[in-house]
Design an enzyme around this catalytic site. Structure first.
Site, PDB file in Angstrom:
ATOM      1  N   TYR B 101       0.957  -1.050   0.093  1.00 23.22           N
ATOM      2  CA  TYR B 101      -0.005  -0.026  -0.123  1.00 23.22           C
ATOM      3  C   TYR B 101       0.837   1.354  -0.048  1.00 23.22           C
ATOM      4  CZ  TYR B 101      -2.934   3.906   1.662  1.00 23.22           C
ATOM      5  OH  TYR B 101      -3.677   4.893   1.749  1.00 23.22           O
ATOM      6  N   GLU B 189      -3.717   7.296  -3.783  1.00 21.86           N
ATOM      7  CA  GLU B 189      -3.413   5.959  -3.273  1.00 21.86           C
ATOM      8  C   GLU B 189      -3.126   5.145  -4.250  1.00 21.86           C
ATOM      9  OE1 GLU B 189      -6.032   5.558   0.685  1.00 21.86           O
ATOM     10  OE2 GLU B 189      -6.493   4.358  -0.945  1.00 21.86           O
TER      11      GLU B 189
END
Lengths: 292, 380, 380, 292
Positions: B101, B189
């Protein structure tokens, strides 16, 4: 005279030739604010409302001794106005402009903090400051305020007016009223103001008007718990707001993990503030804490 | 403003972030050609403004172009949460050996952006932070200092990223920060950042939230994006530049100033009702804006009463009263309307309303108005 | 690394700076089509790495495509200072109502870039600064603060730029700063920045000096640029990564370390000679580098002697001596060579040279070696 | 012990696993320099020359108490190494790397100056520091120096060795020798070093070895004239250099209006320094000013 404001204050209005700038300059002058100059590139040499206009803020400092600025410049140009004021030596800047891109504001606040650490910025998206009966720098309607001993710090314009009006109608005057601004990145925060109110002999009690989003209220609660010596009444707007939705102000968004009104109210209550759940309960609560 | 996966990936591509090839389609029949161009074996991914589409059946594999058509057909038109799938993204399949991530957003209390890296990607980062906090690292970024490779390397290694992936990961993170700054994002993101079986890093998904205040300098991009709501009333409010949020209750609310409107919703709750919306008509707005606002606020079968709460500051209550009269006469609302005017010239405002004989309840205080609007909604 | 006008304008265009349309050609016959495409009336501009080409006949107007061919023919192949014109730029004509100067470079003593604006453009800015200092404004830029419109506006107005041109000028200056930072420039200049008769700002010329140390991140650009020297020896030195500057004298000099080589040139002058070049073989370099260096240093008919001045630090003099022997044996130079070896193991180095019987003069001190090399040059 | 160097110095070598880093670490250890750690991402846990290697500078500070760093990292990564060292709390950084892009160096120097004002950077493109007989941080060949009472500050490596060697051969030892670096943007400058030498009890006289380009020598001259109390001998290389050509060092370029050797020599002479026109005249001049 009041929070941030003393008798030496000399105000320059940046963006004085725009519609808003011109209009509110008139109202501020009526209220007695010491406006010494306006700034509007290319309009230098003109006179508006008996106020001399200059092309650059630096000239207003040099020729008129300006030390405080209020910014009415549109969002795409407002950050440039902030930089100009800071470099010119202005030490208090009130930025009224709403809609400045968040990262522009963030960069400007950080840069000014590092390069001109003496400069304080209120806003962006602030309604300004009022010391009732004495001075007004902002777009606050002066007529609904009255002089007295309750300080107000707030993230919202109209809601401040609403509450101050209730206080005025209840016979409770205000010492200094400061709108910190509804944007996600702002200069002066609740905690900075509480430090000043703590030392302010004109202020007996403080009313905090918070909003969802961010963590200014939580930080203020922490300060109140440990260091603040005066009674506090707090109301945090947005108890019914859903997460992830912007409630009008760019800064009023609850993120997945933080920023709810209930967590803010809880923190303030635990810190010893009297909390209420609607604006119309504030005046009574203030009466109580003042023992009136 | 949130982007869809394919929109975000196009932005990523502009910044030379590695993304799989893909094509967005609105008709299932186009899936065949798209799949063929992408090598036959593809992913079919629903393009909706909400998370959790995998569980909801919004991500499927297809092994042949014909299967792609069939899956696209099933997916187009289905509902995922409150969103209807109108577009699907046909994307080349990538093998997965590891998922990370990577993200940037900002910390309001510090006035700074921050970077998050986790060795556990492909799942909700908030959940990882709670369940496996040692797999998540977060650092604030001083915009004057910038973000540098040593920081990314240090944090990634501490979060458990394998050393052999660090080089690629650093390069991707620096580019992602360029997206964050260059596009005026509130959040960017990559989740998951996939390490393929060949050891190459590629962006498995994209998530970007853009700052609407900065739209003026990204006009072309903003104009090209799908609106992030399907709701026709919210769409209309946006077009009219009215700050509006739909809620679940039955008392419609209109006010001036974000704080005052939020406070009015709080008051409705406090007096036992449920607000139907947030609607801030903004400062200085009069008849035209009021007309549109009333139309928007009442455009729901759930709404049973309307509470207009205006505080007159610079704009005086008498002016506001005249504006309301004009609008109410014109649109003839059939619901009970409660108007509260306070502040500058409030008495004049109220008497103007009274004399006009329009069918509204006029109140002096916010509490009185709220109680009345809630009562009407309960009756209605 | 300096760019030619057309190369700089292509970079400007990438940053959306306003430049006239144009086309670079190497054969006069191509001027006709180029001129036709550009509207018939064009400028013919010699592309050389030196200033003052206007006075030297390197800028001409042409009113028809045929005239363009004729002018291009005259210009191609002519000499401007020591540069031969190999390319000309055919550019659309722009009307001129006013010329400004805009530039960025950096101030080493403050470690900061600075911006210069002048209301007197089209001429040498140093000259304007001396003769009309009130028409030139310069401000340092704190890279953490950036450059903002208010600064450009303030300085431009103070330098005498007309207010009506400020809007365009600010926008151009901010883009020029992006060129400066984005391309790793040592200098970027628009001189003149032309205000046309229609009131539009356009870049009349471009001047960019790029930082060769940053070439690794602008590989494509650097590979595409014309070398900024015509001298074949300088070109060869560059290819071999040898730091070499041609001078006018007759004593060729080779040394290790920039400071030591400069000092050797100073010593040659001090002892009454004139150095033929600057050549630093760099640290740790041995036979291969020494071989190329000797070839380069001797590649001029003016050179009458060669002075090799090596100070042995980490690299020991005995190693250096062995390197020199190898090279001298191989290339058999016909000029007198004076070698001075000092520092670590200097005596061993000298005896190795002595024993080798190669035809070089070996000296112990820098002064002795210099005096000898100068004497040889005078004789020869 | 010497300029910038005391007995508390603990050195980390950044880029210790590269060819140059490894080689010079060996030489520095031989000279007696207190090297406590090396840093090389991905090589943490190894031991080289008995020096423990870490992945990050911050770890060398935490585990080994490193407070001084020497950087041998290639140009494309050296600025990252500077930032890392500064953030980790290193207060003296010697950057050996040559060929760092000028604007990278400029940004790094400014950022570190503002955010970590306690951090001093020597270089980039510096040969390092030597306190003869005591400590060496750099790529300076230690054997040609000898302990004594003459300080040397220089923009050039080999030329410094040449002059120090002449001094050593003439029986004149050196107190502290610092190469500031040959790049256009450098951290510590001549003037900073003169301030330190002015207060240094180990130093009786200072030798300045300048170069064309920039204005460090002129600034040093100004300081010498007004505040420096010890004798100075100066040599500025490049008296025969043409304008606009880079003489080896990225910083050695004469611009159209400034930076010539003659203007520098003139300024230094007028400030009271003894100036010479070749390096081989320095030793005699130093003897003279010391009265030997």
């Amino acid at each position: 005279m009041g929070i941030f404001i003393d008798n030496e204050m000399k105000v320059v209005v940046q963006g004085i030739t725009g519609r808003e700038g011109k209009y509110h300059t008139g109202l501020m002058l009526q209220y007695g604010t010491n406006i010494v100059a306006g700034c509007s590139p290319g309009k230098g040499g003109q006179i508006i409302n008996e106020v001399p206009i200059y092309d650059a803020v630096e000239e207003t400092v040099r020729h008129e001794g300006a030390n405080t600025s209020i910014i009415f410049v549109p969002p795409g140009f407002a950050v440039d106005a902030l930089y100009e004021a800071a470099e010119a030596g202005i030490r208090l800047i009130i930025c009224i402009t709403e809609g400045i891109p968040a990262l522009d504001a963030m960069h400007a606040l950080r840069r000014i903090d590092v390069i001109y650490p003496e400069t304080r910025i209120i806003g962006p998206n602030s309604p300004g400051i009022i010391i009732p009966g004495k001075s007004l720098i902002g777009i606050i309607p002066g007529n609904i305020f009255s002089p007295g001993r309750v300080g107000i710090i707030s993230r919202s314009g109209t809601l401040t007016y609403q509450i101050a009006y209730d206080l005025t109608n209840a016979g409770i005057g205000q010492s200094s009223v400061i709108g910190v601004g509804g944007d996600p990145f702002i200069g002066v925060k609740f905690i900075d103001l509480l430090e000043l109110f703590n030392e302010d002999p004109e202020t007996e009690a403080v009313c905090i008007i918070g909003e969802i989003g961010g963590s200014d209220e939580e930080e203020a609660a922490d300060y109140i718990k440990n260091k603040f010596s005066k009674p506090v009444v707090a109301y945090v707007a947005g108890q019914t707001a859903p997460a992830g939705k912007k409630m009008g102000h760019a800064g009023a968004i609850i993120s997945a993990t933080a920023g709810t009104a209930s967590s803010k109210m809880k923190a303030l209550k635990e810190a010893g503030a009297v909390t209420v759940s609607t604006p119309y309960e504030v005046a009574d609560a203030i009466k109580n804490v003042l023992g009136k | 403003m949130k982007t869809l996966e394919y929109e975000g990936k196009a932005i990523f591509d502009k910044y030379r972030l590695p993304v799989p090839s893909g094509k967005v389609i609105t008709e299932a029949s186009k899936a065949e050609e798209a799949a063929r161009e992408l090598g036959g074996e593809v992913m079919i991914k629903a393009q909706v403004h909400t998370g959790g589409r995998g569980k909801a059946g919004g991500i499927k594999k297809a092994s042949t172009p014909l299967e792609a058509v069939q899956k696209a057909e099933e997916m187009l038109g289905m509902m995922i949460k409150e969103y209807r799938v109108k577009k699907v993204y046909i994307e080349e399949q990538v093998s997965i050996s590891k998922e990370y991530y990577l993200g940037f957003t900002y910390d309001r209390s510090k006035n700074l952006p921050f970077f998050i890296v986790s060795s556990s990607g492909g799942v909700d980062i908030e959940k990882v932070a709670q369940e496996d906090p040692e797999k998540v690292r977060r650092i604030n970024i001083d915009p004057l200092w910038g973000i540098h490779p040593y920081q990314v390397r240090r944090e990634a290694l501490m979060a458990g990223v394998k050393y052999e992936h660090i080089g690629q990961l650093v390069s991707v993170v620096l580019k992602l920060y360029n997206v964050f700054l260059g596009e005026d994002a509130r959040l960017t993101e990559i989740n998951p950042a996939i390490i393929t079986e060949e050891g190459t890093l590629i962006c498995g998904d994209s998530k970007i939230e853009l700052d609407s205040s900065a739209a003026f300098r990204h006009r072309e991009l903003f104009d090209s994006l799908e609106p992030d709501t399907d709701d026709p009333v919210e769409l209309r409010a946006r077009e009219e530049n009215i700050s509006f949020v739909k809620l679940e209750g039955n008392v419609a609310v209109i006010g001036n100033g974000a704080g005052l409107v939020m406070a009015t919703l709080d008051s409705v709750s406090r007096e036992g009702g449920t607000p139907a919306n947030f609607l801030d008509i903004g400062g200085g707005a009069l008849s035209k804006q009021m007309e549109t606002s009333i139309e928007i606020a009442l455009d729901s079968p759930k709404v049973k009463s309307l509470l207009i709460n205006i505080f007159g500051g610079i704009t005086r209550c008498d002016e506001v009263a005249r504006g309301i009269i004009e609008v109410v006469k014109y649109i003839h609302p059939e619901l009970p309307i409660v108007v509260r005017l306070g502040g500058t010239n409030e008495e004049e405002g109220r008497s103007i309303l009274n004399e006009s004989k329009i069918r509204v309840d006029i109140c002096k205080t916010m509490r009185e108005a709220t109680v009345k609007a809630v009562a009407y909604a309960e009756e209605g």
